[in-house]
Design an enzyme around this catalytic site. Structure first.
Site, PDB file in Angstrom:
ATOM      1  N   LYS A  45       0.971  -0.888  -0.150  1.00  0.00           N
ATOM      2  CA  LYS A  45      -0.118  -0.210  -0.253  1.00  0.00           C
ATOM      3  C   LYS A  45       0.720   1.406   0.276  1.00  0.00           C
ATOM      4  CE  LYS A  45      -1.971  -1.893   3.428  1.00  0.00           C
ATOM      5  NZ  LYS A  45      -2.095  -3.211   4.157  1.00  0.00           N
ATOM      6  N   GLY A  46       2.183   0.734   0.238  1.00  0.00           N
ATOM      7  CA  GLY A  46       3.623   2.252   0.503  1.00  0.00           C
ATOM      8  C   GLY A  46       3.020   3.224  -0.989  1.00  0.00           C
ATOM      9  N   GLU A 101       7.576   2.721  -6.096  1.00  0.00           N
ATOM     10  CA  GLU A 101       7.688   1.962  -5.254  1.00  0.00           C
ATOM     11  C   GLU A 101       7.888   3.703  -4.028  1.00  0.00           C
ATOM     12  OE1 GLU A 101       8.543  -0.470  -4.507  1.00  0.00           O
ATOM     13  OE2 GLU A 101       9.942  -1.927  -5.035  1.00  0.00           O
ATOM     14  N   ASP A 102       7.672   3.063  -2.884  1.00  0.00           N
ATOM     15  CA  ASP A 102       8.009   4.477  -1.981  1.00  0.00           C
ATOM     16  C   ASP A 102       9.097   4.070  -0.944  1.00  0.00           C
ATOM     17  OD1 ASP A 102       7.943   1.325  -0.632  1.00  0.00           O
ATOM     18  OD2 ASP A 102       6.748   2.216   0.905  1.00  0.00           O
ATOM     19  N   ASP A 105      14.847  -0.121  -0.388  1.00  0.00           N
ATOM     20  CA  ASP A 105      16.055   0.155   0.317  1.00  0.00           C
ATOM     21  C   ASP A 105      17.166  -1.165   0.548  1.00  0.00           C
ATOM     22  OD1 ASP A 105      17.083  -0.193   3.531  1.00  0.00           O
ATOM     23  OD2 ASP A 105      15.322  -1.506   4.158  1.00  0.00           O
ATOM     24  N   PHE A 154      14.715   4.934   9.902  1.00  0.00           N
ATOM     25  CA  PHE A 154      12.757   4.656  10.037  1.00  0.00           C
ATOM     26  C   PHE A 154      12.673   5.122   9.967  1.00  0.00           C
ATOM     27  CE2 PHE A 154       9.835   2.719  10.377  1.00  0.00           C
ATOM     28  CZ  PHE A 154       9.637   1.350   9.199  1.00  0.00           C
ATOM     29  N   VAL A 155      11.973   5.792   8.749  1.00  0.00           N
ATOM     30  CA  VAL A 155      11.218   6.215   8.095  1.00  0.00           C
ATOM     31  C   VAL A 155       9.840   5.898   7.985  1.00  0.00           C
ATOM     32  CG1 VAL A 155      12.516   8.100   7.631  1.00  0.00           C
ATOM     33  CG2 VAL A 155      11.797   6.467   6.526  1.00  0.00           C
ATOM     34  N   ASP A 161       4.349   3.152   6.804  1.00  0.00           N
ATOM     35  CA  ASP A 161       4.411   3.434   7.763  1.00  0.00           C
ATOM     36  C   ASP A 161       5.044   2.516   9.167  1.00  0.00           C
ATOM     37  OD1 ASP A 161       4.327   0.067   6.199  1.00  0.00           O
ATOM     38  OD2 ASP A 161       2.900  -0.979   7.925  1.00  0.00           O
ATOM     39  N   ARG A 167       0.498   6.584   7.524  1.00  0.00           N
ATOM     40  CA  ARG A 167       1.081   6.951   5.974  1.00  0.00           C
ATOM     41  C   ARG A 167       0.788   7.990   5.688  1.00  0.00           C
ATOM     42  NH1 ARG A 167       2.423   1.464   3.775  1.00  0.00           N
ATOM     43  NH2 ARG A 167       1.299  -0.424   4.922  1.00  0.00           N
TER      44      ARG A 167
HETATM   45  P1  IMP Z   1      13.516  -4.028   0.691  1.00  0.00           P
HETATM   46  O1  IMP Z   1      13.353  -4.752   0.061  1.00  0.00           O
HETATM   47  O2  IMP Z   1      14.414  -4.098   1.678  1.00  0.00           O
HETATM   48  O3  IMP Z   1      13.861  -2.871  -0.195  1.00  0.00           O
HETATM   49  O4  IMP Z   1      12.533  -2.909   1.009  1.00  0.00           O
HETATM   50  C1  IMP Z   1      11.311  -2.833   0.421  1.00  0.00           C
HETATM   51  C2  IMP Z   1      10.225  -2.172   1.508  1.00  0.00           C
HETATM   52  O5  IMP Z   1      10.448  -2.516   3.294  1.00  0.00           O
HETATM   53  C3  IMP Z   1       9.589  -1.433   1.205  1.00  0.00           C
HETATM   54  O6  IMP Z   1       8.583  -1.215   0.009  1.00  0.00           O
HETATM   55  C4  IMP Z   1       9.328  -0.428   2.687  1.00  0.00           C
HETATM   56  O7  IMP Z   1       7.023  -1.302   2.112  1.00  0.00           O
HETATM   57  C5  IMP Z   1       9.404  -0.998   3.238  1.00  0.00           C
HETATM   58  N1  IMP Z   1      10.046  -0.540   4.613  1.00  0.00           N
HETATM   59  C6  IMP Z   1      11.625  -0.586   4.087  1.00  0.00           C
HETATM   60  N2  IMP Z   1      11.755   0.979   5.514  1.00  0.00           N
HETATM   61  C7  IMP Z   1      11.154   1.552   5.353  1.00  0.00           C
HETATM   62  C8  IMP Z   1      11.449   2.113   6.308  1.00  0.00           C
HETATM   63  O8  IMP Z   1      11.482   2.886   7.160  1.00  0.00           O
HETATM   64  N3  IMP Z   1      10.260   2.884   6.802  1.00  0.00           N
HETATM   65  C9  IMP Z   1       8.627   1.788   6.573  1.00  0.00           C
HETATM   66  N4  IMP Z   1       8.825   0.990   5.462  1.00  0.00           N
HETATM   67  C10 IMP Z   1       9.862   0.435   5.587  1.00  0.00           C
HETATM   68 MG    MG Z   2       5.184  -1.086   5.091  1.00  0.00          MG
END
Ligand code: IMP
Ligand code: MG
Length: 178
Positions: A45-46, A101-102, A105, A154-155, A161, A167
């Site tokens: 949903k992000g 993408e939101d 990471d 973490f944000v 969220d 959100r």
């Molecule tokens: P990745 O697979 O590690 O790149 O993670 C991506 C997903 O982790 C994002 O789409 C978010 O849903 C979640 N995520 C990663 N960092 C944060 C953060 O700082 N705040 C909230 N959600 C996060």
């Molecule tokens: Mg999330």
């Protein structure tokens, strides 16, 4: 703007800063895709808040579709293992596609989605992200457009969220460590 919830430590980007960056990135994308139609694919949903704000800045014919992912559970579970919980409604074959993408990471989620989407034969496939946290990257993914680089904190807000909360904040903020 109303008072921040007390769990918020610091506002990293205000509503105005976010709007300004989205406008700039929207102009860049509009220029790059001039004369073409674009399909935006949001990850529920992000990315919903970012996708709608970005779409309104695009001076292009735009189509929108969504998918949802959830962590892979069971014997093969592990970091970055995800599965499609909701697929796209429509084909992307032959279309110019931007995955919205939101945050990118570690890169695991984005890589999985890119591979999944690439297999469907789009004319082109790129990534646009609201936030890019490169210090935590484990797998390399080609981020074509990014609004903000963020440090290893973490944000929440603007779609992001913590336990499904925050959100709806208009700004992006760091949570107090707990
Ligand atoms: P990745 O697979 O590690 O790149 O993670 C991506 C997903 O982790 C994002 O789409 C978010 O849903 C979640 N995520 C990663 N960092 C944060 C953060 O700082 N705040 C909230 N959600 C996060
Ligand atoms: Mg999330």
């Amino acid at each position: 703007m109303s008072a921040a919830p007390h769990e918020i430590e610091r506002i990293l980007f205000t509503e105005e800063q976010i709007q300004e960056r989205i406008r700039a990135v929207g102009a860049q994308i509009s220029g790059d895709f001039t004369g073409r139609e674009l399909k935006l694919i949001g990850v529920l949903k992000g990315s919903v808040f970012f996708l709608t704000a970005l779409a309104r800045e695009l001076r292009l014919p735009v189509r929108i579709d969504f998918l949802a992912i959830s962590p892979f559970t069971g014997q093969r579970s592990g970091p970055g293992l995800v599965r499609l919980a909701k697929d796209l409604d429509e084909s992307i074959e032959g279309e110019h596609v931007l995955l919205v993408e939101d945050i990118v990471d570690t890169g695991f989620t984005t890589r999985y989605l890119l591979q999944n989407l690439a297999a469907r034969g789009p004319a082109s496939l790129g990534i646009v992200t609201l936030l890019d946290r490169t210090p935590r990257r484990i797998v390399q993914v080609p981020v074509n457009y990014s609004c903000f680089e963020i440090p290893d904190r973490f944000v929440v807000g603007f779609g992001l969220d913590y336990k499904q909360l925050y959100r709806n904040l208009g700004y992006i903020a760091a949570l107090k460590p707990d």
